[in-house]
Design a protein around this motif. Structure first.
Motif, PDB file in Angstrom:
ATOM      1  N   PHE A 145      30.802  41.763  41.191  1.00  0.00           N
ATOM      2  CA  PHE A 145      31.693  42.906  42.202  1.00  0.00           C
ATOM      3  C   PHE A 145      30.901  44.111  41.580  1.00  0.00           C
ATOM      4  N   ASN A 146      30.293  44.683  42.791  1.00  0.00           N
ATOM      5  CA  ASN A 146      29.538  45.867  42.434  1.00  0.00           C
ATOM      6  C   ASN A 146      30.228  47.096  42.731  1.00  0.00           C
ATOM      7  N   SER A 147      30.252  48.289  41.881  1.00  0.00           N
ATOM      8  CA  SER A 147      31.142  49.475  41.868  1.00  0.00           C
ATOM      9  C   SER A 147      30.102  50.549  42.610  1.00  0.00           C
ATOM     10  N   TYR A 148      30.435  50.917  43.995  1.00  0.00           N
ATOM     11  CA  TYR A 148      29.718  51.710  44.704  1.00  0.00           C
ATOM     12  C   TYR A 148      30.090  53.221  44.499  1.00  0.00           C
ATOM     13  N   THR A 149      31.555  53.369  44.509  1.00  0.00           N
ATOM     14  CA  THR A 149      32.078  54.771  44.610  1.00  0.00           C
ATOM     15  C   THR A 149      32.913  54.831  43.361  1.00  0.00           C
ATOM     16  N   SER A 150      33.242  53.911  42.624  1.00  0.00           N
ATOM     17  CA  SER A 150      34.381  53.971  41.424  1.00  0.00           C
ATOM     18  C   SER A 150      35.875  54.179  42.062  1.00  0.00           C
ATOM     19  N   ILE A 151      36.086  53.905  43.338  1.00  0.00           N
ATOM     20  CA  ILE A 151      37.274  54.037  43.905  1.00  0.00           C
ATOM     21  C   ILE A 151      37.561  52.815  44.419  1.00  0.00           C
ATOM     22  N   LEU A 152      38.512  52.088  43.815  1.00  0.00           N
ATOM     23  CA  LEU A 152      38.597  50.515  43.998  1.00  0.00           C
ATOM     24  C   LEU A 152      38.879  50.116  45.235  1.00  0.00           C
ATOM     25  N   THR A 153      39.701  50.479  45.853  1.00  0.00           N
ATOM     26  CA  THR A 153      40.013  50.178  47.392  1.00  0.00           C
ATOM     27  C   THR A 153      38.743  50.317  48.116  1.00  0.00           C
ATOM     28  N   PHE A 154      37.981  51.371  48.108  1.00  0.00           N
ATOM     29  CA  PHE A 154      36.766  51.414  48.946  1.00  0.00           C
ATOM     30  C   PHE A 154      35.708  50.503  48.574  1.00  0.00           C
ATOM     31  N   ASP A 155      35.587  50.106  47.271  1.00  0.00           N
ATOM     32  CA  ASP A 155      34.556  49.173  46.498  1.00  0.00           C
ATOM     33  C   ASP A 155      35.087  47.560  46.885  1.00  0.00           C
ATOM     34  N   ALA A 156      36.344  47.448  47.009  1.00  0.00           N
ATOM     35  CA  ALA A 156      36.826  45.988  47.570  1.00  0.00           C
ATOM     36  C   ALA A 156      36.354  46.034  48.905  1.00  0.00           C
ATOM     37  N   LEU A 157      36.314  46.873  49.878  1.00  0.00           N
ATOM     38  CA  LEU A 157      36.139  46.457  51.068  1.00  0.00           C
ATOM     39  C   LEU A 157      34.629  46.697  51.213  1.00  0.00           C
ATOM     40  N   LEU A 158      33.744  47.180  50.608  1.00  0.00           N
ATOM     41  CA  LEU A 158      32.414  47.106  50.454  1.00  0.00           C
ATOM     42  C   LEU A 158      31.723  45.996  49.997  1.00  0.00           C
ATOM     43  N   ASN A 159      32.647  45.248  49.104  1.00  0.00           N
ATOM     44  CA  ASN A 159      32.228  44.055  48.567  1.00  0.00           C
ATOM     45  C   ASN A 159      32.741  42.794  49.413  1.00  0.00           C
ATOM     46  N   GLY A 160      33.431  43.291  50.451  1.00  0.00           N
ATOM     47  CA  GLY A 160      34.102  42.213  51.297  1.00  0.00           C
ATOM     48  C   GLY A 160      35.182  41.479  50.680  1.00  0.00           C
ATOM     49  N   ARG A 161      35.888  41.958  49.710  1.00  0.00           N
ATOM     50  CA  ARG A 161      37.208  41.350  48.881  1.00  0.00           C
ATOM     51  C   ARG A 161      38.482  42.004  49.663  1.00  0.00           C
ATOM     52  N   PHE A 208      41.385  44.304  48.115  1.00  0.00           N
ATOM     53  CA  PHE A 208      41.822  45.431  48.847  1.00  0.00           C
ATOM     54  C   PHE A 208      43.489  45.544  49.033  1.00  0.00           C
ATOM     55  N   TRP A 209      43.975  44.479  49.542  1.00  0.00           N
ATOM     56  CA  TRP A 209      45.517  44.429  49.840  1.00  0.00           C
ATOM     57  C   TRP A 209      46.140  44.259  48.592  1.00  0.00           C
ATOM     58  N   ASP A 210      45.609  43.691  47.548  1.00  0.00           N
ATOM     59  CA  ASP A 210      46.400  43.631  46.297  1.00  0.00           C
ATOM     60  C   ASP A 210      46.460  45.000  45.468  1.00  0.00           C
ATOM     61  N   LEU A 211      45.146  45.851  45.830  1.00  0.00           N
ATOM     62  CA  LEU A 211      45.310  47.206  45.309  1.00  0.00           C
ATOM     63  C   LEU A 211      46.237  48.115  46.119  1.00  0.00           C
ATOM     64  N   LEU A 212      46.440  48.093  47.454  1.00  0.00           N
ATOM     65  CA  LEU A 212      47.288  48.751  48.196  1.00  0.00           C
ATOM     66  C   LEU A 212      48.814  48.242  47.907  1.00  0.00           C
ATOM     67  N   ARG A 213      49.179  47.190  47.614  1.00  0.00           N
ATOM     68  CA  ARG A 213      50.584  46.302  47.315  1.00  0.00           C
ATOM     69  C   ARG A 213      50.897  47.245  46.195  1.00  0.00           C
ATOM     70  N   HIS A 214      49.986  47.524  44.995  1.00  0.00           N
ATOM     71  CA  HIS A 214      50.424  48.314  43.916  1.00  0.00           C
ATOM     72  C   HIS A 214      50.776  49.639  44.026  1.00  0.00           C
ATOM     73  N   MET A 215      50.023  50.281  45.166  1.00  0.00           N
ATOM     74  CA  MET A 215      50.370  51.721  45.214  1.00  0.00           C
ATOM     75  C   MET A 215      51.422  51.901  46.418  1.00  0.00           C
ATOM     76  N   VAL A 216      52.044  50.948  46.841  1.00  0.00           N
ATOM     77  CA  VAL A 216      53.274  51.151  47.809  1.00  0.00           C
ATOM     78  C   VAL A 216      54.189  52.005  47.244  1.00  0.00           C
ATOM     79  N   MET A 217      54.607  51.580  45.950  1.00  0.00           N
ATOM     80  CA  MET A 217      56.025  52.168  45.631  1.00  0.00           C
ATOM     81  C   MET A 217      55.483  53.518  45.025  1.00  0.00           C
ATOM     82  N   PRO A 218      54.410  54.126  44.360  1.00  0.00           N
ATOM     83  CA  PRO A 218      54.244  55.378  44.085  1.00  0.00           C
ATOM     84  C   PRO A 218      54.080  56.160  45.238  1.00  0.00           C
ATOM     85  N   ILE A 219      53.298  55.525  46.147  1.00  0.00           N
ATOM     86  CA  ILE A 219      53.149  56.446  47.639  1.00  0.00           C
ATOM     87  C   ILE A 219      54.643  56.640  48.134  1.00  0.00           C
TER      88      ILE A 219
END
Length: 354
Positions: free
Chosen positions: A194-210, A214-225
């Motif tokens: 897993f390569n860290s391109y931007t240090s922003i995990l949601t972007f890095d997940a997409l850039l790594n094709g995972r 990405f959806w797991d990270l968004l699920r964890h951010m739903v309640m704070p948002i």
């Protein structure tokens, strides 16, 4: 417009100087002996060690000299190694996180930035839309419902709403978990592949094709948002509604209607742009609050951002870490004010001419 931007840019160094003076003045409330314990990992065991640290960091020098050394640091004449100096990224050592404050900010800020990126659109755009709808349908059921919504949202404590989100979506329904990511996603992120391109995990997940990560990270951010959005919507609704109602009573709006323009054009091409000036200020400060770390929200949902780190440092009286965060937030505030001033100039030409 260029002259206007240059004038604002020239103010930035003065503002930064004021922020550093204010932060440094807060340090002066501590004696040299107390401050000597803030810059080292282990508290000295004897008076001789404390005296040596005071001499080494020049904590007994005049205040103006201490300020200069705090800004640029000191250089060891024998080794040429620099110690301290906020201009060189040395904000001190965090006893709470057992690492330099700069490294702590570098580790936690991308998580807060990630949350901010995904929270800005629902926080600001939905709040503005609700305010416009309430103003356009003044005294209707839509307006009355929006005003009730605003009153409830303004008076609702953030931690209470956050706890309600946890009880509903995590405990009862099990849809959205707290924290940053699931254990399996954490293993993927930390794996060599897993390569860290931007240090922003949601972007890095997409850039790594995972996409699954990405959806797991968004699920964890739903309640704070959701928590941040609901509290902010109430404020944006009230400010936007008030500004829109004032704008809709202006003579140029009456003239536009008299010329036969459609109500849609009158509202969205003439009234709304002029009503956005006070809203831009509120939006700027909302982004600053998000980037600076929303302490309560991150703490309630165990989200490892700047806000949670600041809360932990405050609970343990980690003065150096707290002041480092304050300095960092001051920088963010200055940059945000500059951006807001530029947007002012773009929205209202009278600001540029003044």
């Amino acid at each position: 417009m260029t002259t206007y931007i240059i004038r604002r840019l020239l103010l930035v160094p003065l503002l930064l100087f004021g922020v550093t003076v204010l932060i440094f003045a807060m340090l002066q409330f501590l004696s040299p002996i107390e401050r000597s314990a803030l810059y080292v990992r282990d508290i000295p065991k004897n008076d001789r060690a404390i005296t040596g640290i005071i001499k080494r960091y020049k904590l007994d020098r005049p205040m103006y000299e201490q300020y200069w050394l705090w800004i640029v640091g000191t250089v060891d004449e024998s080794t040429g190694k620099r110690a301290g100096g906020i201009l060189f990224g040395d904000f001190g050592y965090s006893r709470t996180a057992s690492q330099p404050v700069a490294d702590l900010i570098r580790t936690r800020f991308p998580n807060t930035l990630d949350l901010t990126i995904w929270a800005v659109a629902p926080v600001i755009l939905v709040g503005i839309w609700l305010g416009v709808q309430a103003a356009v349908h003044q005294n209707s059921i839509i307006d009355q419902s929006a005003r009730i919504f605003s009153i409830v949202g303004t008076s609702f404590p953030t931690f209470v709403f956050g706890l309600l989100m946890l009880m509903l979506f995590y405990v009862e329904l099990g849809w959205f978990p707290p924290g940053r990511m699931s254990d399996w996603a954490s293993i993927v992120v930390r794996s060599p592949g897993f390569n860290s391109y931007t240090s922003i995990l949601t972007f890095d997940a997409l850039l790594n094709g995972r996409v699954d990560v990405f959806w797991d990270l968004l699920r964890h951010m739903v309640m704070p948002i959701l928590t941040l959005s609901y509290i902010s919507w109430a404020t944006f609704l009230r400010v936007t509604r008030s500004s829109m109602l004032e704008t809709l009573r202006m003579e140029y709006v009456t003239t536009a209607r008299a010329k036969g323009l459609t109500e849609h054009d009158v509202i969205f091409k003439h009234a709304r742009p002029n009503a956005m000036i006070p809203v831009v200020t509120l939006a700027g400060f909302s982004v600053v609050a998000l980037l600076g770390g929303v302490v309560i929200t991150e703490t309630v949902f165990n989200y490892p951002g700047i806000g949670q780190a600041a809360a932990e440092a405050a609970a343990r009286l980690d003065v150096i870490t707290i002041l480092g965060f304050a300095l960092f937030n001051g920088f963010i505030l200055i940059v945000a004010n500059l951006v807001v001033d530029v947007i002012y100039g773009l929205i209202d030409p009278r600001v540029r001419l003044s």
